[in-house]
Structure formats: structure tokens, C-alpha cells
Design an enzyme around this catalytic site. Structure first.
Site, mmCIF file in Angstrom:
data_model
loop_
_atom_site.group_PDB
_atom_site.id
_atom_site.type_symbol
_atom_site.label_atom_id
_atom_site.label_comp_id
_atom_site.label_asym_id
_atom_site.label_seq_id
_atom_site.Cartn_x
_atom_site.Cartn_y
_atom_site.Cartn_z
ATOM 1 N N ARG A 224 0.848 -1.186 0.000
ATOM 2 C CA ARG A 224 0.000 0.000 0.000
ATOM 3 C C ARG A 224 0.887 1.241 0.000
ATOM 4 O O ARG A 224 1.932 1.276 0.671
ATOM 5 C CB ARG A 224 -0.910 0.022 1.236
ATOM 6 C CG ARG A 224 -2.060 -0.958 1.183
ATOM 7 C CD ARG A 224 -3.100 -0.606 0.102
ATOM 8 N NE ARG A 224 -4.218 -1.528 0.064
ATOM 9 C CZ ARG A 224 -4.333 -2.563 -0.779
ATOM 10 N NH1 ARG A 224 -3.387 -2.806 -1.672
ATOM 11 N NH2 ARG A 224 -5.404 -3.338 -0.752
ATOM 12 N N HIS A 272 -0.720 -0.027 -9.828
ATOM 13 C CA HIS A 272 -1.420 -0.949 -8.911
ATOM 14 C C HIS A 272 -1.867 -2.225 -9.650
ATOM 15 O O HIS A 272 -3.058 -2.542 -9.714
ATOM 16 C CB HIS A 272 -2.628 -0.258 -8.255
ATOM 17 C CG HIS A 272 -3.056 -0.928 -6.978
ATOM 18 N ND1 HIS A 272 -3.447 -0.254 -5.849
ATOM 19 C CD2 HIS A 272 -3.158 -2.250 -6.652
ATOM 20 C CE1 HIS A 272 -3.784 -1.100 -4.896
ATOM 21 N NE2 HIS A 272 -3.608 -2.338 -5.368
HETATM 22 P P1 NDP Z 1 -1.711 -11.570 4.945
HETATM 23 O O1 NDP Z 1 -2.678 -11.060 5.939
HETATM 24 O O2 NDP Z 1 -1.782 -13.003 4.528
HETATM 25 O O3 NDP Z 1 -0.230 -11.305 5.452
HETATM 26 C C1 NDP Z 1 0.131 -10.151 6.135
HETATM 27 C C2 NDP Z 1 1.524 -10.318 6.689
HETATM 28 O O4 NDP Z 1 1.943 -9.078 7.260
HETATM 29 C C3 NDP Z 1 1.584 -11.363 7.812
HETATM 30 O O5 NDP Z 1 2.771 -12.105 7.722
HETATM 31 C C4 NDP Z 1 1.580 -10.503 9.080
HETATM 32 O O6 NDP Z 1 2.230 -11.095 10.178
HETATM 33 C C5 NDP Z 1 2.386 -9.308 8.606
HETATM 34 N N1 NDP Z 1 2.115 -8.147 9.459
HETATM 35 C C6 NDP Z 1 0.937 -7.556 9.728
HETATM 36 N N2 NDP Z 1 1.095 -6.554 10.611
HETATM 37 C C7 NDP Z 1 2.414 -6.525 10.920
HETATM 38 C C8 NDP Z 1 3.193 -5.743 11.783
HETATM 39 N N3 NDP Z 1 2.668 -4.764 12.535
HETATM 40 N N4 NDP Z 1 4.511 -5.992 11.860
HETATM 41 C C9 NDP Z 1 5.062 -6.994 11.129
HETATM 42 N N5 NDP Z 1 4.372 -7.790 10.275
HETATM 43 C C10 NDP Z 1 3.054 -7.546 10.172
HETATM 44 O O7 NDP Z 1 -1.854 -10.615 3.659
HETATM 45 P P2 NDP Z 1 -1.551 -10.967 2.125
HETATM 46 O O8 NDP Z 1 -0.199 -11.565 2.049
HETATM 47 O O9 NDP Z 1 -2.683 -11.696 1.525
HETATM 48 O O10 NDP Z 1 -1.565 -9.496 1.494
HETATM 49 C C11 NDP Z 1 -0.647 -8.503 1.929
HETATM 50 C C12 NDP Z 1 -1.003 -7.148 1.369
HETATM 51 O O11 NDP Z 1 -0.662 -7.071 -0.018
HETATM 52 C C13 NDP Z 1 -2.481 -6.784 1.380
HETATM 53 O O12 NDP Z 1 -2.904 -6.369 2.648
HETATM 54 C C14 NDP Z 1 -2.540 -5.654 0.358
HETATM 55 O O13 NDP Z 1 -2.324 -4.421 0.991
HETATM 56 C C15 NDP Z 1 -1.360 -5.963 -0.568
HETATM 57 N N6 NDP Z 1 -1.804 -6.315 -1.922
HETATM 58 C C16 NDP Z 1 -1.408 -5.528 -2.983
HETATM 59 C C17 NDP Z 1 -1.737 -5.861 -4.278
HETATM 60 C C18 NDP Z 1 -1.253 -5.092 -5.445
HETATM 61 O O14 NDP Z 1 -1.621 -5.383 -6.571
HETATM 62 N N7 NDP Z 1 -0.389 -4.125 -5.264
HETATM 63 C C19 NDP Z 1 -2.567 -7.057 -4.552
HETATM 64 C C20 NDP Z 1 -2.917 -7.817 -3.377
HETATM 65 C C21 NDP Z 1 -2.550 -7.439 -2.114
HETATM 66 P P3 NDP Z 1 1.705 -12.469 10.843
HETATM 67 O O15 NDP Z 1 2.021 -13.537 9.824
HETATM 68 O O16 NDP Z 1 2.497 -12.596 12.065
HETATM 69 O O17 NDP Z 1 0.217 -12.291 11.042
HETATM 70 C C1 OXD Z 2 -5.625 -6.185 -3.126
HETATM 71 C C2 OXD Z 2 -5.110 -5.268 -4.145
HETATM 72 O O1 OXD Z 2 -5.539 -5.869 -1.938
HETATM 73 O O2 OXD Z 2 -5.320 -5.530 -5.348
HETATM 74 O O3 OXD Z 2 -6.110 -7.264 -3.506
HETATM 75 O O4 OXD Z 2 -4.457 -4.274 -3.823
#
Ligand code: NDP
Ligand code: OXD
Length: 309
Positions: A224, A272
Site C-alpha cells: 500500500r 497498482h
Molecule cells: P496476509 O494477511 O496473509 O499477510 C500479512 C503479513 O503481514 C503477515 O505475515 C503478518 O504477520 C504481517 N504483518 C501484519 N502486521 C504486521 C506488523 N505490525 N509488523 C510486522 N508484520 C506484520 O496478507 P496478504 O499476504 O494476503 O496481502 C498482503 C497485502 O498485499 C495486502 O494487505 C494488500 O495491501 C497488498 N496487496 C497488494 C496488491 C497489489 O496489486 N499491489 C494485490 C494484493 C494485495 P503475521 O504472519 O504474524 O500475522
Molecule cells: C488487493 C489489491 O488488496 O489488489 O487485492 O491491492
């Protein structure tokens, strides 16, 4: 009983077709329409306006068209008892891993520097580094980050990962919590961000953290835009602390035409698209969740509202 679809970017037609075939008795509606609001049981949404969900008095679940739910949970008026289910992978993990690998190889093989040399007709070989000695840091080891970390490790990079809770992943040095952040960043010559946007991660890549990376580090942000303090990144690019950045997400999207990131020589901008929701890949997960909900079961991928992801 109906489902209301809302998205400024997704085509509703493939969703109408897939959901209509699997759940013919669920009316598929696309916002805005003039039907009754009190029979909307489910919403399927991407970036709904703040306050939008308030108008459905008998809402049973909010289904996200994306993996990230920051735009949904930002609404202070969401009914607390209504579950929010996000997409988990649904075809995005492979796309995200490809994006990360492309960015890592681009900077590892110094393609950014060769592109700049080409602009000045400069023929100057630069020193190589073995891939196994190139430290790549993956922020966020969830569904998408762990898939990307595995692909980077298979390709030969020296991969470390950082998450909120401690993970154990083959071939990846795992760090967790803010107490480990400094050591994790110190080894990240290429830093790739897959964190969700939450109050804890907002602005996490600012002057104070960028300076903890090795000098001349490169950044890939596919999570993000608000994770990055853009003014601090621009300053770090200008003073050489950061050599290059590949950015897919921005504080304001579309990135405004006059924004300096468009023109900075160290920056690659993509709109994006690191991992896109493809209806044919994702509809099965949504259908499965709707069937669960109609059986009175919890959906898969429920967001922890307190944690924000
Ligand atoms: P998940 O919820 O599966 O994974 C999130 C990860 O971030 C977990 O490992 C979590 O830790 C870690 N995390 C959360 N908060 C913290 C913190 N405060 N400190 C350290 N680590 C933290 O999400 P996804 O992998 O499915 O997606 C990740 C992000 O990718 C989405 O939220 C979205 O914003 C972005 N995205 C962007 C896209 C694009 O096209 N640019 C497309 C799809 C997604 P823990 O494992 O310990 O819970
Ligand atoms: C998502 C994205 O969060 O596309 O899936 O950013």
C-alpha cells in the site's frame, strides 16, 4: 435475498456469470440500483465509500474483492458483528511473486544503473555480486509475502522475512516484531513490502527506517502507498541512501500527473497491478464463502478487526 457488488475498477459481468451459475437463487445486484436495501445480505466490494455499508439493515457478511481490506475496515460505521472475508491468494500469489522476482532481479543485475548509463551512451561494466550474497528482505510473510519469499529463495537470493508473529520457513531467515526490525533491515539490500496497511504499519517506511537499510538499497513496494512516507523516500533517493524504487502503490491513486515520483530517474511506477483480482481465479473462493454463510458457518479468510488485517 441479494448480494450487492460495488467496485470502481472491476467488471461485474464475470462475477454475475460465475455467482449466477453456482447460486441461482441469490440475486446479483450492481451498485447503484433502485432495488430494496433491506434484502441485501452480502456485499462484494472493492474500496466502498466510507458509510456505504450503513444503508443495508440486514447485512450478514462483507466479501472483499481484494486481499487487502484497509479501505473496508477504515469505515467507522461498519456493524461490528458482520464478518469481513478477504481473498486469500485467489490467483494473486503467483502474480505477486513474479512482480517481486522481477524487481529483485532488476536491481540485483543493476538494470536501473545500466538504463541510466544508456541514456548517456556510457559503456561501463559494473561489478557483479553473487545472487547468494544478495540480501533480499520481505516485509510480511502472509499469503502473498511467503509465496514471493519462496520464489526468491528458489531463485538463489539470500532471503530474510519479517512478520508480526514468528514464522518458520525453509531457506528463509525469519524475524518478527519491531524489536527485530533494525536487524532485518540491516541485511536488506533489496526490500520488498507485502504488509497490510494497519495503524501499526502506516508510514513504516520513513526516514527513520530507510536509513537502517544498507546504503544504496533498493525498494519494491507492492502493498500500500501509505506504508511509505513519499517525501522521505524522495529525499533518500536524492541523497543516495536509496538507489532505486519500484512502486506499484501510492498514497494517492492514480498517482497525480505532477507528482515527483513520476519523473524521478530512480523510480519505476506501475499502476497498482502487482497482483490483480481475476474473476475466473477468485470466484470459487467467494462462492465457497457464500455457501458457508448460507449454511450458518463462518467464511474463510475472516479479517481480525482488532489487528486490521
Ligand atoms: P496476509 O494477511 O496473509 O499477510 C500479512 C503479513 O503481514 C503477515 O505475515 C503478518 O504477520 C504481517 N504483518 C501484519 N502486521 C504486521 C506488523 N505490525 N509488523 C510486522 N508484520 C506484520 O496478507 P496478504 O499476504 O494476503 O496481502 C498482503 C497485502 O498485499 C495486502 O494487505 C494488500 O495491501 C497488498 N496487496 C497488494 C496488491 C497489489 O496489486 N499491489 C494485490 C494484493 C494485495 P503475521 O504472519 O504474524 O500475522
Ligand atoms: C488487493 C489489491 O488488496 O489488489 O487485492 O491491492
Amino acid at each position: 435475498m441479494s448480494l450487492m457488488f460495488y467496485s470502481p475498477i472491476d467488471d461485474p459481468d464475470p462475477w454475475r456469470e460465475a455467482l449466477g451459475a453456482a447460486l441461482p437463487d441469490l440475486e446479483f445486484r450492481v451498485w447503484p440500483d433502485d432495488g430494496p436495501l433491506d434484502n441485501v445480505r452480502y456485499t462484494l466490494v472493492w474500496k466502498p465509500p466510507i458509510g456505504w455499508h450503513r444503508q443495508f439493515p440486514d447485512l450478514r457478511a462483507i466479501l472483499s474483492l481484494g486481499a487487502g481490506v484497509d479501505a473496508i475496515v477504515a469505515d467507522p460505521d461498519l456493524p461490528p458483528e458482520v464478518p469481513i472475508a478477504r481473498l486469500r491468494d485467489a490467483g494473486m500469489a503467483q502474480q505477486m511473486a513474479e512482480y517481486a522476482l522481477y524487481g529483485a532481479l532488476h536491481f540485483h543485475r543493476r538494470m536501473d544503473e545500466y538504463a541510466r548509463q544508456q541514456g548517456g551512451s556510457v559503456w561501463q561494466p559494473l561489478a557483479p555480486k553473487l545472487i547468494g550474497e544478495r540480501g533480499v528482505g520481505v516485509m510480511g510473510l502472509g499469503v502473498l509475502g511467503s509465496a514471493a519469499a519462496a520464489m526468491l529463495a528458489r531463485t538463489g537470493f539470500k532471503v530474510a522475512g519479517w512478520s508480526r508473529t514468528r514464522h518458520q520457513l525453509d531457506g528463509i531467515a525469519c524475524w518478527s516484531g519491531f524489536e527485530d526490525l533494525e536487524r532485518f533491515l540491516a541485511g536488506s539490500e533489496i526490500l520488498i513490502n507485502f504488509l497490510p496497511l494497519t495503524p501499526d504499519t502506516l508510514g513504516i517506511l520513513d526516514a527513520a527506517t530507510l536509513v537502517l537499510l544498507p546504503r544504496g538499497a533498493c525498494i519494491v513496494n507492492s502493498a500500500r502507498g501509505a506504508h511509505v512516507v513519499e517525501a522521505d523516500l524522495l529525499a533518500a533517493l536524492d541523497n543516495g541512501q536509496i538507489r532505486g524504487a519500484m512502486l506499484d502503490v501510492f498514497a494517492e491513486e492514480p498517482l497525480p500527473a505532477l507528482h515527483p515520483l513520476w519523473r524521478h530517474p530512480g523510480v519505476i511506477v506501475t499502476p497498482h497491478v502487482a497482483a490483480v483480482t481475476i474473476a475466473s481465479e477468485a470466484a470459487g473462493q467467494v462462492i465457497d464463502n457464500l455457501r458457508r454463510l448460507r449454511r450458518g458457518e463462518a467464511p474463510v479468510g475472516v479479517v481480525d478487526r482488532a489487528a486490521g488485517y
